[in-house]
Design an enzyme around this catalytic site. Structure first.
Site, PDB file in Angstrom:
ATOM      1  N   THR A 155       0.831  -1.207   0.000  1.00 43.68           N
ATOM      2  CA  THR A 155       0.000   0.000   0.000  1.00 43.68           C
ATOM      3  C   THR A 155       0.863   1.253   0.000  1.00 43.68           C
ATOM      4  OG1 THR A 155      -1.754   1.227   1.147  1.00 43.68           O
ATOM      5  CG2 THR A 155      -0.213   0.022   2.548  1.00 43.68           C
ATOM      6  N   GLY A 156       0.374   2.269  -0.672  1.00 41.74           N
ATOM      7  CA  GLY A 156       1.036   3.565  -0.647  1.00 41.74           C
ATOM      8  C   GLY A 156       0.560   4.398   0.538  1.00 41.74           C
ATOM      9  N   LYS A 175      -3.458   3.335   6.385  1.00 42.19           N
ATOM     10  CA  LYS A 175      -4.078   2.019   6.263  1.00 42.19           C
ATOM     11  C   LYS A 175      -3.189   0.963   6.917  1.00 42.19           C
ATOM     12  CE  LYS A 175      -6.805   2.960   2.116  1.00 42.19           C
ATOM     13  NZ  LYS A 175      -6.994   2.641   0.676  1.00 42.19           N
ATOM     14  N   GLU A 200      -4.042   1.514 -10.085  1.00 39.76           N
ATOM     15  CA  GLU A 200      -5.302   0.780  -9.922  1.00 39.76           C
ATOM     16  C   GLU A 200      -6.104   0.927 -11.205  1.00 39.76           C
ATOM     17  OE1 GLU A 200      -6.901   2.586  -6.409  1.00 39.76           O
ATOM     18  OE2 GLU A 200      -5.431   1.617  -5.126  1.00 39.76           O
ATOM     19  N   ASP A 249      -8.674  -2.204  -0.793  1.00 37.07           N
ATOM     20  CA  ASP A 249      -9.149  -0.943  -1.343  1.00 37.07           C
ATOM     21  C   ASP A 249     -10.510  -0.651  -0.756  1.00 37.07           C
ATOM     22  OD1 ASP A 249      -8.766   1.386  -2.724  1.00 37.07           O
ATOM     23  OD2 ASP A 249      -9.490   0.619  -4.626  1.00 37.07           O
ATOM     24  N   PHE A 251      -8.360   9.766   8.439  1.00 36.70           N
ATOM     25  CA  PHE A 251      -7.842  10.226   7.147  1.00 36.70           C
ATOM     26  C   PHE A 251      -8.957  10.026   6.126  1.00 36.70           C
ATOM     27  CE2 PHE A 251      -7.189   6.124   5.014  1.00 36.70           C
ATOM     28  CZ  PHE A 251      -7.294   5.265   6.085  1.00 36.70           C
ATOM     29  N   ASP A 301     -12.961  10.208   6.604  1.00 29.93           N
ATOM     30  CA  ASP A 301     -13.362   9.985   8.005  1.00 29.93           C
ATOM     31  C   ASP A 301     -14.133  11.155   8.609  1.00 29.93           C
ATOM     32  OD1 ASP A 301     -12.191   7.528   7.854  1.00 29.93           O
ATOM     33  OD2 ASP A 301     -10.597   7.914   9.307  1.00 29.93           O
ATOM     34  N   LYS A 350     -12.773   3.805  16.286  1.00 30.95           N
ATOM     35  CA  LYS A 350     -12.962   3.573  14.841  1.00 30.95           C
ATOM     36  C   LYS A 350     -12.550   2.146  14.487  1.00 30.95           C
ATOM     37  CE  LYS A 350     -11.410   4.667  10.206  1.00 30.95           C
ATOM     38  NZ  LYS A 350     -10.316   5.147   9.351  1.00 30.95           N
ATOM     39  N   ARG A 405     -13.184  -1.143   7.564  1.00 26.27           N
ATOM     40  CA  ARG A 405     -11.884  -1.840   7.500  1.00 26.27           C
ATOM     41  C   ARG A 405     -11.757  -2.835   8.656  1.00 26.27           C
ATOM     42  NH1 ARG A 405      -9.033   2.300   6.484  1.00 26.27           N
ATOM     43  NH2 ARG A 405      -9.310   1.907   4.262  1.00 26.27           N
TER      44      ARG A 405
END
Lengths: 188, 188
Positions: free
Chosen positions: B9-10, B14, B35, B64, B139, B142, B162, B168
């Site tokens: 992941t960039g 996450k 993507e 994702d 982020f 949110d 959260k 997630r």
């Protein structure tokens, strides 16, 4: 003898506009290649050309379009296809109702890619988003795009008229000139 | 001994949420893979996993997210990242002002891909779009997402809170259970 060009596109309308403007034989390869997510139209087109070349194994023409609304900081950009499919042009016009700045740029990039070199041809037409869809011609965002200097949307123009002034026409005329120069070079 | 998992992941945020929820060693490979454009989150995730596996050469975790606004027929969907970057969450809330239906679904798909089989873990939380951004935590979207049954946005919750209820977290708890079962199987 003119070499045949292969346009890789899932979009029949775009193929027709290519044939109407470029006086060279063009064959359509109806692959609907995945496009990458990016707000940079050139990046999307280069990746699409590379994927098309891999799939087809000979020089390919690909193109893509971007619809960049100033008030939305460039959105939908290259994602316009998905906005058209979901929101529809009427929905885009509706969301734009609250925007004082209605300006937008319609951009086209064509890539002629032979597996080694990308030859890119650019077209851009600035204009504004209509308050609601108008006209029956064209496809995509044509019914809500009013080019600068005009009062009518692309959708209210004949195909001939749109194909003289559109973002795609600007890019295609550059491609046409390039192909002519190549042909003249080969004749010498 | 637990095998190490590789999350491609960039997005640093996450990665932190993965580590907070899954009690297995996870290493981040900070590749920002292209993507594909699609409104089908699963299609995006599967393609990303295949690209990640090709790049890394060992089993990978990718994920994702999709933010599906009912009034916009599912947009921005998997394109939420670009909406956040351009319009910003405040801009999304502003465009939503004229919508009577504020409902939205936040969806997550995690793919554990070993080059052969895709193991997919899904999470979905329905809620509504806040009238303006609220809170400082988190982020992405949110600050404008209020889960059903709550009055606060994700942005007004602590990370711990959260990470108990989010889209997630739902997907990650399924991944966690799967990894536990695999480990127990290996111990026997």
């Amino acid at each position: 003898m003119k070499k045949k060009l292969y346009l890789v596109t899932g979009n029949e309308h775009k193929y027709r506009e290519f044939c109407a403007i470029v006086p060279f034989p063009i064959e359509r390869l109806a692959l609907d290649l995945p496009e990458i997510q990016s707000l940079d139209l050139e990046e999307v087109v280069r990746a699409k050309a590379a994927a098309a070349y891999t799939a087809v194994g000979k020089p390919v023409l690909v193109e893509d379009v971007s619809f960049e609304i100033t008030a939305w900081h460039g959105l939908p950009g290259p994602f316009i296809k998905w906005f058209n499919q979901t929101l529809t042009p009427a929905g885009i016009a509706r969301l734009m109702r609250s925007e004082a700045d209605r300006s937008v740029a319609a951009r086209e990039i064509i890539d002629l890619y032979d597996g080694t070199e990308h030859r890119l041809f650019y077209g851009e037409v600035t204009g504004r988003v209509a308050e609601e869809p108008r006209g029956e011609s064209g496809f995509g965002f044509d019914t809500i795009f009013i080019p600068d200097g005009q009062e009518r949307t692309y959708g209210e123009m004949s195909a001939e008229e749109k194909n003289t002034i559109s973002h795609r026409a600007v890019a295609l005329s550059k491609l046409k000139n390039y192909l002519k120069r190549v042909e003249e070079g080969e004749m010498r």
